[in-house]
Design a protein around this motif. Sequence first.
Motif, short mmCIF file in Angstrom:
data_model
loop_
_atom_site.label_atom_id
_atom_site.label_comp_id
_atom_site.label_asym_id
_atom_site.label_seq_id
_atom_site.Cartn_x
_atom_site.Cartn_y
_atom_site.Cartn_z
N PRO A 98 33.50 -4.26 -40.78
CA PRO A 98 34.79 -5.22 -40.53
C PRO A 98 35.94 -4.93 -39.59
CG PRO A 98 34.31 -4.42 -42.87
CD PRO A 98 33.57 -3.51 -42.30
N LEU A 99 35.63 -3.68 -38.69
CA LEU A 99 36.54 -3.21 -37.91
C LEU A 99 36.72 -4.16 -36.70
CD1 LEU A 99 36.44 0.54 -38.16
CD2 LEU A 99 38.12 -0.89 -39.26
N GLU A 100 37.67 -4.33 -35.95
CA GLU A 100 38.08 -5.12 -35.20
C GLU A 100 37.11 -4.98 -34.00
OE1 GLU A 100 42.58 -4.71 -36.42
OE2 GLU A 100 40.47 -3.53 -36.45
N ARG A 101 36.77 -3.81 -33.58
CA ARG A 101 36.06 -3.62 -32.40
C ARG A 101 34.50 -4.04 -32.66
NH1 ARG A 101 37.54 1.47 -34.53
NH2 ARG A 101 36.08 2.91 -35.01
N THR A 102 33.94 -3.70 -33.90
CA THR A 102 32.91 -4.32 -34.33
C THR A 102 32.60 -5.77 -34.35
OG1 THR A 102 33.18 -3.48 -36.42
CG2 THR A 102 31.76 -2.05 -35.25
N ARG A 103 33.63 -6.21 -34.89
CA ARG A 103 33.80 -7.78 -34.99
C ARG A 103 33.78 -8.53 -33.84
NH1 ARG A 103 33.82 -10.89 -39.48
NH2 ARG A 103 34.43 -13.05 -38.79
N GLN A 104 34.53 -7.86 -32.68
CA GLN A 104 34.54 -8.50 -31.46
C GLN A 104 33.17 -8.61 -30.82
OE1 GLN A 104 37.65 -5.79 -29.50
NE2 GLN A 104 38.48 -7.79 -28.74
N ALA A 137 30.09 -8.53 -32.52
CA ALA A 137 29.45 -9.15 -33.46
C ALA A 137 29.64 -10.57 -33.17
CB ALA A 137 29.63 -8.80 -34.81
N GLU A 138 30.73 -11.09 -32.78
CA GLU A 138 31.08 -12.44 -32.68
C GLU A 138 30.26 -12.97 -31.53
OE1 GLU A 138 35.24 -12.24 -32.26
OE2 GLU A 138 35.44 -12.67 -34.53
N ARG A 139 30.35 -12.01 -30.45
CA ARG A 139 29.47 -12.32 -29.17
C ARG A 139 28.02 -12.42 -29.33
NH1 ARG A 139 34.42 -11.27 -28.48
NH2 ARG A 139 35.56 -11.79 -26.62
N ILE A 140 27.56 -11.66 -30.16
CA ILE A 140 25.82 -11.56 -30.58
C ILE A 140 25.77 -12.67 -31.30
CG2 ILE A 140 24.21 -10.33 -31.65
CD1 ILE A 140 25.70 -7.85 -30.99
N ALA A 141 26.64 -13.09 -32.31
CA ALA A 141 26.27 -14.30 -33.08
C ALA A 141 26.52 -15.67 -32.34
CB ALA A 141 27.19 -14.42 -34.51
N ARG A 142 27.26 -15.59 -31.62
CA ARG A 142 27.17 -16.86 -30.68
C ARG A 142 25.91 -17.10 -29.70
NH1 ARG A 142 32.38 -16.42 -28.89
NH2 ARG A 142 31.78 -15.18 -27.31
N ALA A 143 25.67 -15.75 -29.17
CA ALA A 143 24.45 -15.73 -28.24
C ALA A 143 23.09 -16.21 -28.75
CB ALA A 143 24.31 -14.48 -27.66
N CYS A 144 22.98 -15.93 -30.34
CA CYS A 144 21.88 -15.85 -31.01
C CYS A 144 22.10 -17.37 -32.05
CB CYS A 144 21.66 -14.94 -32.17
SG CYS A 144 21.40 -13.34 -31.32
N GLY A 145 23.24 -18.17 -31.91
CA GLY A 145 23.32 -19.15 -32.71
C GLY A 145 23.17 -19.04 -34.13
N VAL A 146 23.90 -17.99 -34.57
CA VAL A 146 23.53 -17.55 -36.00
C VAL A 146 24.72 -17.17 -36.91
CG1 VAL A 146 21.11 -16.97 -35.84
CG2 VAL A 146 22.86 -15.29 -35.74
N HIS A 151 29.31 -0.82 -31.38
CA HIS A 151 30.25 -1.73 -30.75
C HIS A 151 30.60 -1.35 -29.16
CE1 HIS A 151 33.09 1.57 -30.66
NE2 HIS A 151 32.73 1.63 -31.84
N GLY A 152 31.10 -2.27 -28.38
CA GLY A 152 31.33 -1.90 -26.98
C GLY A 152 32.40 -0.88 -26.91
N VAL A 153 32.64 -0.43 -25.65
CA VAL A 153 33.59 0.62 -25.23
C VAL A 153 34.98 0.11 -25.56
CG1 VAL A 153 33.62 0.18 -22.82
CG2 VAL A 153 34.12 2.56 -23.72
N HIS A 154 35.77 0.95 -25.89
CA HIS A 154 37.29 0.62 -25.93
C HIS A 154 37.91 1.56 -25.21
CE1 HIS A 154 37.78 3.36 -29.38
NE2 HIS A 154 36.73 3.10 -29.81
N ASP A 155 39.25 1.42 -24.89
CA ASP A 155 40.16 2.45 -24.19
C ASP A 155 40.57 3.57 -24.79
OD1 ASP A 155 42.08 1.22 -25.87
OD2 ASP A 155 43.26 0.39 -23.98
N GLN A 156 40.25 3.61 -26.11
CA GLN A 156 40.53 5.11 -26.81
C GLN A 156 39.47 5.82 -26.98
OE1 GLN A 156 43.71 4.48 -29.91
NE2 GLN A 156 43.63 2.08 -29.28
N LEU A 157 38.26 5.67 -26.76
CA LEU A 157 37.19 5.92 -27.14
C LEU A 157 37.23 7.70 -26.75
CD1 LEU A 157 34.47 5.30 -28.12
CD2 LEU A 157 33.43 5.29 -25.96
N GLN A 158 37.81 8.05 -25.68
CA GLN A 158 37.68 9.72 -25.27
C GLN A 158 39.03 10.17 -25.97
OE1 GLN A 158 34.94 10.77 -24.00
NE2 GLN A 158 34.15 8.58 -24.19
#
Length: 198
Positions: A56-62, A64-73, A10-17
């Motif tokens: 299923p966590l929000e940061r991974t889902r955020q 994944a949604e963008r990857i699925a949209r880019a891939c059309g799957v 998943h992409g970076v989030h503001d609580q990573l550190q």
Amino acid sequence: MTTTVFLVRHGVHDQLQGRLCGRSSGVLMGAAGLAQAEAAGRRLAREGVEVVLTSPLERTRQTAERIARACGVPLQDEEALMEIDFGDWNGRNFDSLQGEPLWRTWNSERDTARPPSGESMAEVQARLTEWLERLTRSGAAAVAAVSHADVIKAAVGLATGLSMRFHGRFEISPGSVTTLVAGDGLLKLHALNEVPHG
């Protein structure tokens, strides 16, 4: 039959550190993480991905949604990709963990240690092994799987035979793509920690 598995952190989030977010809910990505997710989507759009699977966590889902949209799957939740269960440490600040002997042991002996009331790396690898077997039986040629750093490290350990004691010897960056090929009784590492740009 083999399946190419593009494991995406998943992409970076503001609580990573600041704290060990683990399985905490409500951890969301900001602009930087969303940009990383979009870049991963553009990278994977040319790979013939048939489905995007996600923790299923929000940061991974955020992500994944963008990857699925880019891939059309389609996008599907996959519990096997869930973050490691850090048990009593879940949500704790890293500063508060530094003085605990078991925290030091966890970070130096991850092949045998276990978070209190949590999950060992061996258990993570067991769920990943079962998932990869299901995946290859499904007949999918290429899938994207969005997960978390330790889970992806566990998968790399399965592919390479590397003990999880040495998990700190390689990096899994936010938004990165690590590529495995599974099938015919083999699991191979094809690319590690590729960070898409643009």
